[in-house]
Design a protein around this motif. Sequence first.
Motif, PDB file in Angstrom:
ATOM      1  N   UNK A 175      55.263   1.569  12.675  1.00 50.45           N
ATOM      2  CA  UNK A 175      56.290   0.776  11.999  1.00 50.45           C
ATOM      3  C   UNK A 175      57.358   1.702  11.448  1.00 50.45           C
ATOM      4  N   UNK A 176      58.611   1.326  11.648  1.00 50.53           N
ATOM      5  CA  UNK A 176      59.729   2.029  11.017  1.00 50.53           C
ATOM      6  C   UNK A 176      60.082   1.258   9.758  1.00 50.53           C
ATOM      7  N   UNK A 223      59.794  11.631   8.740  1.00 51.59           N
ATOM      8  CA  UNK A 223      60.835  11.271   7.776  1.00 51.59           C
ATOM      9  C   UNK A 223      62.192  11.179   8.466  1.00 51.59           C
ATOM     10  N   UNK A 224      63.034  10.237   8.020  1.00 49.57           N
ATOM     11  CA  UNK A 224      64.433  10.151   8.429  1.00 49.57           C
ATOM     12  C   UNK A 224      65.258   9.860   7.181  1.00 49.57           C
ATOM     13  N   UNK A 225      66.567  10.003   7.251  1.00 48.10           N
ATOM     14  CA  UNK A 225      67.387   9.633   6.096  1.00 48.10           C
ATOM     15  C   UNK A 225      67.235   8.149   5.761  1.00 48.10           C
ATOM     16  N   UNK A 228      61.353   5.832   7.326  1.00 53.44           N
ATOM     17  CA  UNK A 228      60.136   6.584   7.645  1.00 53.44           C
ATOM     18  C   UNK A 228      59.393   5.888   8.769  1.00 53.44           C
ATOM     19  N   UNK A 229      58.817   6.693   9.646  1.00 49.70           N
ATOM     20  CA  UNK A 229      57.937   6.177  10.698  1.00 49.70           C
ATOM     21  C   UNK A 229      56.504   6.306  10.202  1.00 49.70           C
ATOM     22  N   UNK A 230      55.785   5.173  10.177  1.00 47.08           N
ATOM     23  CA  UNK A 230      54.435   5.132   9.653  1.00 47.08           C
ATOM     24  C   UNK A 230      53.448   4.703  10.719  1.00 47.08           C
ATOM     25  N   UNK A 231      52.214   5.173  10.564  1.00 41.71           N
ATOM     26  CA  UNK A 231      51.090   4.614  11.305  1.00 41.71           C
ATOM     27  C   UNK A 231      50.342   3.699  10.354  1.00 41.71           C
ATOM     28  N   UNK A 232      50.024   2.492  10.810  1.00 49.05           N
ATOM     29  CA  UNK A 232      49.280   1.529   9.995  1.00 49.05           C
ATOM     30  C   UNK A 232      47.936   1.257  10.650  1.00 49.05           C
ATOM     31  N   UNK A 310      67.858   8.598  17.978  1.00 46.00           N
ATOM     32  CA  UNK A 310      69.111   8.570  17.224  1.00 46.00           C
ATOM     33  C   UNK A 310      68.898   8.984  15.776  1.00 46.00           C
ATOM     34  N   UNK A 311      67.818   8.532  15.171  1.00 48.07           N
ATOM     35  CA  UNK A 311      67.531   8.896  13.784  1.00 48.07           C
ATOM     36  C   UNK A 311      67.239  10.395  13.659  1.00 48.07           C
ATOM     37  N   UNK A 312      66.601  10.959  14.666  1.00 46.98           N
ATOM     38  CA  UNK A 312      66.350  12.406  14.662  1.00 46.98           C
ATOM     39  C   UNK A 312      67.652  13.177  14.735  1.00 46.98           C
ATOM     40  N   UNK A 313      68.569  12.690  15.541  1.00 47.32           N
ATOM     41  CA  UNK A 313      69.878  13.340  15.631  1.00 47.32           C
ATOM     42  C   UNK A 313      70.620  13.262  14.291  1.00 47.32           C
ATOM     43  N   UNK A 314      70.520  12.100  13.621  1.00 45.02           N
ATOM     44  CA  UNK A 314      71.142  11.968  12.305  1.00 45.02           C
ATOM     45  C   UNK A 314      70.552  12.958  11.310  1.00 45.02           C
ATOM     46  N   UNK A 315      69.241  13.169  11.420  1.00 51.93           N
ATOM     47  CA  UNK A 315      68.571  14.078  10.480  1.00 51.93           C
ATOM     48  C   UNK A 315      69.062  15.508  10.634  1.00 51.93           C
TER      49      UNK A 315
END
Length: 317
Positions: A175-176, A223-225, A228-232, A310-315
Amino acid sequence: MAENGVRQWLVTDADAGQRLDNFLLRVMKGVPRSHIYKILRSGEVRVNKGRARPHYHIAVGDVLRLPPVRVAEPSDPAILPAHLRGQLESAVLFEDSHVLVLNKPSGLAVHGGSGLSWGIIEALRQLRPEARELELVHRLDRDTSGCLVLSKKRSALRALHEAMRQGQMEKQYLALTLGDWKDKTRSVRLALRKNTLQSGERMVRVDPVEGKPAHTRFTLLEHFPGAALLQADLDTGRTHQIRVHLQAIEHPVAGDEKYGDAAFNQRMRSLGLRRLFLHAVSIRFTHPRDQQPMHIQAPLPAELEGLLQQLRQESKS
């Protein structure tokens, strides 16, 4: 239209293990799903002379009272559209004579009805006409993608349901979520209560008094700005459990139109997200025939993987 009288149905080994609502949908062919749930709510359907909930699993020896209902005259079944046929065939992750595991697409409900021409189970029954006992072992929300287990034999259904009751089926989701996640791991225990609105829409909320126990374990993966990407990992399987638990701790899921954050959803849409970012990435269970351990994984869909890139690039910027 034809009308049937009251029927008494003795559950045999051939029927045992099914959810009551699924059983009624099969024996009352042509009756709308909404009417099935209406006669369950009103108590017109009885199990051993008492009321029963839709999710009750019927057992050998149960006596069911089935009320008179008006059913549609038999007609030729609709033909499964070619694009859906190809989509589902390519989504099969594992299949043998007892079990089928599908990488369920987002946007496709597990059942038809309520304006939906096709659900997963109806489509697969047409794709697998020889699998006369094909049933859903569990469910996924319409907008959630990933591992969905179906049984092809009644004995497999009973075994897998028992494994679920014993906590022996392990499900993991990705989940993001909104916000800065502070802990590497976090355990959420909040009781949940399901409500059905007049429109028929299901809503779930935290209710420590009348809710059912629910437990989700979250692990931070990335982590992203502002995200967060989580495992549930689910220890219980309540309706909308992950989504409502994350809403309750102020980290709602990206793309969640029911429990989410509007500004966060808008930001994710600007990056191309057009769905709920919740994916059943893996499932573990013991095979009901040979007792071998099964670990099946569903790759993250391309649109979700693209958003993470895309979020990684933003980071980095």
